[in-house]
Design a protein around this motif. Structure first.
Motif, PDB file in Angstrom:
ATOM      1  N   TRP A 179      -2.185  -5.570  -0.929  1.00  0.00           N
ATOM      2  CA  TRP A 179      -1.430  -4.505  -0.237  1.00  0.00           C
ATOM      3  C   TRP A 179      -2.374  -3.724   0.661  1.00  0.00           C
ATOM      4  O   TRP A 179      -3.056  -2.802   0.220  1.00  0.00           O
ATOM      5  CB  TRP A 179      -0.756  -3.590  -1.252  1.00  0.00           C
ATOM      6  CG  TRP A 179       0.151  -2.556  -0.650  1.00  0.00           C
ATOM      7  CD1 TRP A 179      -0.025  -1.204  -0.626  1.00  0.00           C
ATOM      8  CD2 TRP A 179       1.402  -2.782   0.018  1.00  0.00           C
ATOM      9  NE1 TRP A 179       1.023  -0.574   0.009  1.00  0.00           N
ATOM     10  CE2 TRP A 179       1.918  -1.530   0.410  1.00  0.00           C
ATOM     11  CE3 TRP A 179       2.132  -3.937   0.330  1.00  0.00           C
ATOM     12  CZ2 TRP A 179       3.132  -1.395   1.093  1.00  0.00           C
ATOM     13  CZ3 TRP A 179       3.335  -3.801   1.003  1.00  0.00           C
ATOM     14  CH2 TRP A 179       3.820  -2.555   1.373  1.00  0.00           C
ATOM     15  N   ASP A 180      -2.422  -4.111   1.935  1.00  0.00           N
ATOM     16  CA  ASP A 180      -3.234  -3.409   2.938  1.00  0.00           C
ATOM     17  C   ASP A 180      -2.412  -3.399   4.214  1.00  0.00           C
ATOM     18  O   ASP A 180      -2.452  -4.335   5.006  1.00  0.00           O
ATOM     19  CB  ASP A 180      -4.575  -4.120   3.142  1.00  0.00           C
ATOM     20  CG  ASP A 180      -5.528  -3.319   4.041  1.00  0.00           C
ATOM     21  OD1 ASP A 180      -5.170  -2.182   4.418  1.00  0.00           O
ATOM     22  OD2 ASP A 180      -6.607  -3.832   4.367  1.00  0.00           O
ATOM     23  N   VAL A 181      -1.639  -2.328   4.401  1.00  0.00           N
ATOM     24  CA  VAL A 181      -0.572  -2.315   5.404  1.00  0.00           C
ATOM     25  C   VAL A 181      -0.652  -1.040   6.240  1.00  0.00           C
ATOM     26  O   VAL A 181      -1.485  -0.171   5.995  1.00  0.00           O
ATOM     27  CB  VAL A 181       0.803  -2.407   4.709  1.00  0.00           C
ATOM     28  CG1 VAL A 181       0.983  -3.762   4.043  1.00  0.00           C
ATOM     29  CG2 VAL A 181       0.955  -1.298   3.662  1.00  0.00           C
ATOM     30  N   ILE A 182       0.223  -0.934   7.224  1.00  0.00           N
ATOM     31  CA  ILE A 182       0.156   0.228   8.123  1.00  0.00           C
ATOM     32  C   ILE A 182       0.998   1.408   7.656  1.00  0.00           C
ATOM     33  O   ILE A 182       0.755   2.547   8.037  1.00  0.00           O
ATOM     34  CB  ILE A 182       0.572  -0.142   9.564  1.00  0.00           C
ATOM     35  CG1 ILE A 182       2.028  -0.624   9.611  1.00  0.00           C
ATOM     36  CG2 ILE A 182      -0.368  -1.170  10.153  1.00  0.00           C
ATOM     37  CD1 ILE A 182       2.578  -0.748  11.019  1.00  0.00           C
ATOM     38  N   GLY A 183       2.010   1.154   6.845  1.00  0.00           N
ATOM     39  CA  GLY A 183       2.898   2.217   6.418  1.00  0.00           C
ATOM     40  C   GLY A 183       3.269   2.091   4.957  1.00  0.00           C
ATOM     41  O   GLY A 183       3.189   0.994   4.377  1.00  0.00           O
ATOM     42  N   LEU A 184       3.668   3.197   4.344  1.00  0.00           N
ATOM     43  CA  LEU A 184       3.971   3.238   2.919  1.00  0.00           C
ATOM     44  C   LEU A 184       2.809   2.691   2.088  1.00  0.00           C
ATOM     45  O   LEU A 184       3.001   2.028   1.055  1.00  0.00           O
ATOM     46  CB  LEU A 184       5.271   2.482   2.602  1.00  0.00           C
ATOM     47  CG  LEU A 184       6.555   3.131   3.118  1.00  0.00           C
ATOM     48  CD1 LEU A 184       7.753   2.211   2.904  1.00  0.00           C
ATOM     49  CD2 LEU A 184       6.817   4.490   2.449  1.00  0.00           C
ATOM     50  N   ARG A 185       1.612   2.942   2.548  1.00  0.00           N
ATOM     51  CA  ARG A 185       0.418   2.434   1.883  1.00  0.00           C
ATOM     52  C   ARG A 185       0.316   2.950   0.442  1.00  0.00           C
ATOM     53  O   ARG A 185      -0.070   2.221  -0.466  1.00  0.00           O
ATOM     54  CB  ARG A 185      -0.826   2.841   2.675  1.00  0.00           C
ATOM     55  CG  ARG A 185      -0.980   2.113   3.995  1.00  0.00           C
ATOM     56  CD  ARG A 185      -2.047   2.763   4.885  1.00  0.00           C
ATOM     57  NE  ARG A 185      -3.359   2.809   4.271  1.00  0.00           N
ATOM     58  CZ  ARG A 185      -4.263   1.802   4.301  1.00  0.00           C
ATOM     59  NH1 ARG A 185      -3.963   0.691   4.939  1.00  0.00           N
ATOM     60  NH2 ARG A 185      -5.434   1.940   3.714  1.00  0.00           N
ATOM     61  N   GLY A 186       0.700   4.197   0.258  1.00  0.00           N
ATOM     62  CA  GLY A 186       0.582   4.796  -1.060  1.00  0.00           C
ATOM     63  C   GLY A 186       1.532   4.248  -2.102  1.00  0.00           C
ATOM     64  O   GLY A 186       1.438   4.604  -3.278  1.00  0.00           O
ATOM     65  N   THR A 187       2.462   3.374  -1.719  1.00  0.00           N
ATOM     66  CA  THR A 187       3.389   2.788  -2.691  1.00  0.00           C
ATOM     67  C   THR A 187       2.720   1.712  -3.530  1.00  0.00           C
ATOM     68  O   THR A 187       3.245   1.341  -4.584  1.00  0.00           O
ATOM     69  CB  THR A 187       4.618   2.166  -1.998  1.00  0.00           C
ATOM     70  OG1 THR A 187       4.196   1.080  -1.164  1.00  0.00           O
ATOM     71  CG2 THR A 187       5.353   3.203  -1.164  1.00  0.00           C
ATOM     72  N   GLY A 188       1.583   1.186  -3.061  1.00  0.00           N
ATOM     73  CA  GLY A 188       0.900   0.141  -3.825  1.00  0.00           C
ATOM     74  C   GLY A 188       1.789  -1.049  -4.118  1.00  0.00           C
ATOM     75  O   GLY A 188       1.801  -1.586  -5.230  1.00  0.00           O
ATOM     76  N   SER A 189       2.536  -1.494  -3.125  1.00  0.00           N
ATOM     77  CA  SER A 189       3.532  -2.555  -3.331  1.00  0.00           C
ATOM     78  C   SER A 189       2.872  -3.935  -3.346  1.00  0.00           C
ATOM     79  O   SER A 189       3.036  -4.748  -2.429  1.00  0.00           O
ATOM     80  CB  SER A 189       4.608  -2.474  -2.247  1.00  0.00           C
ATOM     81  OG  SER A 189       5.224  -1.204  -2.260  1.00  0.00           O
ATOM     82  N   LYS A 190       2.152  -4.207  -4.412  1.00  0.00           N
ATOM     83  CA  LYS A 190       1.300  -5.392  -4.510  1.00  0.00           C
ATOM     84  C   LYS A 190       2.058  -6.626  -4.986  1.00  0.00           C
ATOM     85  O   LYS A 190       3.193  -6.544  -5.441  1.00  0.00           O
ATOM     86  CB  LYS A 190       0.134  -5.084  -5.459  1.00  0.00           C
ATOM     87  CG  LYS A 190      -0.723  -3.913  -4.976  1.00  0.00           C
ATOM     88  CD  LYS A 190      -1.714  -3.469  -6.026  1.00  0.00           C
ATOM     89  CE  LYS A 190      -2.505  -2.248  -5.539  1.00  0.00           C
ATOM     90  NZ  LYS A 190      -3.410  -1.724  -6.573  1.00  0.00           N
ATOM     91  N   ASP A 191       1.378  -7.765  -4.876  1.00  0.00           N
ATOM     92  CA  ASP A 191       1.940  -9.027  -5.343  1.00  0.00           C
ATOM     93  C   ASP A 191       1.767  -9.151  -6.860  1.00  0.00           C
ATOM     94  O   ASP A 191       0.794  -8.638  -7.442  1.00  0.00           O
ATOM     95  CB  ASP A 191       1.243 -10.216  -4.688  1.00  0.00           C
ATOM     96  CG  ASP A 191       1.592 -10.368  -3.219  1.00  0.00           C
ATOM     97  OD1 ASP A 191       2.233  -9.468  -2.658  1.00  0.00           O
ATOM     98  OD2 ASP A 191       1.203 -11.394  -2.629  1.00  0.00           O
ATOM     99  N   LEU A 192       2.701  -9.874  -7.480  1.00  0.00           N
ATOM    100  CA  LEU A 192       2.614 -10.219  -8.897  1.00  0.00           C
ATOM    101  C   LEU A 192       2.595 -11.733  -9.039  1.00  0.00           C
ATOM    102  O   LEU A 192       3.306 -12.436  -8.305  1.00  0.00           O
ATOM    103  CB  LEU A 192       3.811  -9.664  -9.671  1.00  0.00           C
ATOM    104  CG  LEU A 192       4.120  -8.167  -9.557  1.00  0.00           C
ATOM    105  CD1 LEU A 192       5.327  -7.820 -10.429  1.00  0.00           C
ATOM    106  CD2 LEU A 192       2.927  -7.325  -9.941  1.00  0.00           C
ATOM    107  N   ILE A 193       1.811 -12.244  -9.958  1.00  0.00           N
ATOM    108  CA  ILE A 193       1.755 -13.672 -10.238  1.00  0.00           C
ATOM    109  C   ILE A 193       2.107 -13.904 -11.705  1.00  0.00           C
ATOM    110  O   ILE A 193       1.589 -13.218 -12.593  1.00  0.00           O
ATOM    111  CB  ILE A 193       0.355 -14.254  -9.940  1.00  0.00           C
ATOM    112  CG1 ILE A 193       0.054 -14.179  -8.440  1.00  0.00           C
ATOM    113  CG2 ILE A 193       0.261 -15.703 -10.427  1.00  0.00           C
ATOM    114  CD1 ILE A 193      -1.349 -14.650  -8.069  1.00  0.00           C
TER     115      ILE A 193
END
Length: 392
Positions: A179-193
């Motif tokens: 999660w390294d994005v331009i917006g809503l960075r603080g949401t931590g919307s990461k991938d799950l495996i």
């Protein structure tokens, strides 16, 4: 204001300040997560028997807007993680007890997109896959994940059978650098495996039954809250966050313009063109808020009266919800363009509201094409098929 809003307002300045740090960390800060927990924001739609508040969804939406106006990421996480207890309320009581039995403030992440395959085995399923956009996941101990039913070889069966599966943190890996994005960075919307995780049958739900209301009827839930349409409740927190972000941007813009003097030497408050733009943007954001909340109120009243909310009404409701997000973000564009060069600086919050607003309408729930198509076709007497019935 509602009780949760009252509690949150006490920490408004802290949440705003934590938003800067969350943007840097690319996840919600521990302090912000603590404030959301303490306020009960994530328990607003949770069943009372598990420490929930069971509020009217309008109050939930208004609270999400209020938090998002302080910090877009905190509002976004509240809107997404906060809706999961609503669905969990009509999941198997055994999994409800597993999640909330020891700690009623246990959070559940997502996403629902069917990015994995669940192969049927004795007693349940074996799940494999990789999911993107798991908002707030660092602060969650369980996850609701979408999956497709698989055959004995692990390939999706045809026609597809989507499932919602529920699994504990020990069964999935969070991809830290995803999660390294331009917006809503603080949401931590990461991938799950997930690799070869066994999911017992009681921790699964048929997505079709969740969406058409069959699941809540099977669970015997009679409360108005849990009989609301999924296609109204699921997008509600997400769109409320976008509207709240727009409200935060407007408040930030107005505060900055009060004493600003343009390069021409004209005070902003004396420039009729800028004043018109501010007024128009404010009206558009207010209209977005009102339209979203009106739909929720109307659907609640219909549900409480035992009336059917048919496909046409649901399609129009989704159209209203999607349009509300786009209208609010267009209004943000108008005021951002008139905020002056100072708004570009990272030290001022205006640029973060701008980035977060645009990231918010990138969510799949805000894609207008098929929703506008379906609502119009239905009103003209047609019968939408396939993708045009999805999420309605």
């Amino acid at each position: 204001m509602g009780q949760v809003q009252d509690r949150i307002e006490q920490f408004a300045e802290e949440i705003r300040a934590e938003g800067v740090e969350g943007d840097r960390l690319m996840r919600l800060t521990d302090t912000s997560a603590k404030r959301l927990r303490e306020s009960g924001a994530i328990r607003m739609l949770q069943p009372k028997q598990h420490g929930g508040l069971e509020v009217h969804p309008r109050e939930f939406a208004e609270t999400v807007m209020s938090i998002a106006a302080m910090d877009g990421a905190a509002g976004w996480v509240t809107g997404i993680v906060g809706v999961h207890p609503w669905e969990l309320a009509f999941a198997d009581p055994k999994v409800q007890e597993e999640i909330w039995g020891a700690d009623q403030d246990t959070w559940v992440a997502s996403p629902y997109a069917p990015m994995g395959v669940a192969k049927a085995v004795d007693g349940g399923y074996v799940l494999n896959g990789r999911w993107s956009f798991s908002s707030g996941t660092d602060h969650c101990q369980w996850a609701f994940l979408g999956a497709l039913l698989g055959d004995e070889n692990g390939a999706p069966v045809m026609p597809p059978v989507p499932l919602h599966v529920i699994l504990p943190r020990s069964d999935y890996q969070i991809v830290a650098d995803s999660w390294d994005v331009i917006g809503l960075r603080g949401t931590g919307s990461k991938d799950l495996i997930v690799k070869d995780a066994f999911i017992p049958s009681y921790r699964t739900m048929l997505a079709s039954e969740v969406m058409d209301g069959t699941a809540v009827k099977k669970a015997g839930r009679t409360e108005t809250l849990y009989n609301m349409p999924f296609s109204c409740m699921f997008p509600l927190g997400i769109t409320s966050a976008v509207v709240g972000i727009a409200e935060g941007a407007l408040a930030c813009h107005i505060a900055a313009q009060k004493d600003r003097v343009a390069i021409t030497g004209t005070k902003i408050k004396e420039d009729p063109y800028v004043l018109y733009a501010i007024g128009e943007a404010a009206a558009e954001i207010a209209a977005s808020r009102a339209a979203l909340l009106e739909t929720v109120d109307r659907f609640w009243d219909m549900t409480e009266a035992g009336k059917e909310i048919d496909f046409e009404a649901r399609a129009i409701g989704r159209r209203t919800q999607t349009a509300a997000a786009w209208r609010a973000v267009r209004a943000v564009d108008e005021i951002f363009a008139r905020s002056g060069g100072g708004a570009l600086h990272y030290k001022f919050p205006m640029q973060r509201f701008f980035r977060d607003a645009h990231a918010g309408i990138a969510h799949a729930i805000h894609v207008p094409g098929s929703i506008f198509h379906s609502s119009a076709l239905t009103q003209l007497g047609g019968e939408p098929q396939g993708i045009h019935r999805a999420m309605i």
